[in-house]
Design a protein around this motif. Structure first.
Motif: not given
Length: 136
Positions: A28-51
């Motif tokens: 629920e708290i995850g659903k309540d977070m504001p959505p991230m602009d897909p343009a920010l979902q880049t390789p530079a912002s991706k966290v390595d080590g997460c499944a």
């Protein structure tokens, strides 16, 4: 050294006796977070080590830390929200002083997270603390 938002989360979790209830609250708290602009979902912002796919875009304002985060998995999105409540709003020099493992341990999640999710959570914390150290 946790933020007020994190303390509120700890208090809420203390009332939830069953893991299933905590799991639902995490979603629920995850659903309540504001959505991230897909343009920010880049390789530079991706966290390595997460499944799952996790993106964190750190930012600072007036010497305080914040970030925008997202995940493609509901439970992990909730973990992003938990990490946000732990660090958002802290002065940059305090971010690295947070004993994230101990603070997150207060929520009682460790024994219920898979090894991959636990690794991903540590990777998120490391990314945040590295950014805060570099931004000081």
């Amino acid at each position: 050294m946790a933020t007020e938002a994190f303390e509120e989360l700890v208090e809420t979790f203390s009332f939830l006796d069953e893991w299933e209830d905590r799991y639902r609250h995490l979603i629920e708290i995850g659903k309540d977070m504001p959505p991230m602009d897909p343009a920010l979902q880049t390789p530079a912002s991706k966290v390595d080590g997460c499944a799952s796919q996790v993106w964190i875009v750190p930012r600072t304002q007036d010497g305080r830390f914040d970030f925008i985060g997202d995940s493609d998995a509901l439970i992990v999105r909730g973990l992003v929200a938990v990490v946000h409540s732990l660090f958002a709003g802290l002065p940059l020099d305090e971010v690295g002083q947070v004993d994230a493992a101990a603070e997150l341990g207060r929520l009682g999640l460790q024994e219920h997270l898979s090894a991959q999710r636990s690794n991903g959570l540590r990777a998120m914390v490391a990314r945040i603390q590295q950014h805060a150290a570099a931004a000081r």
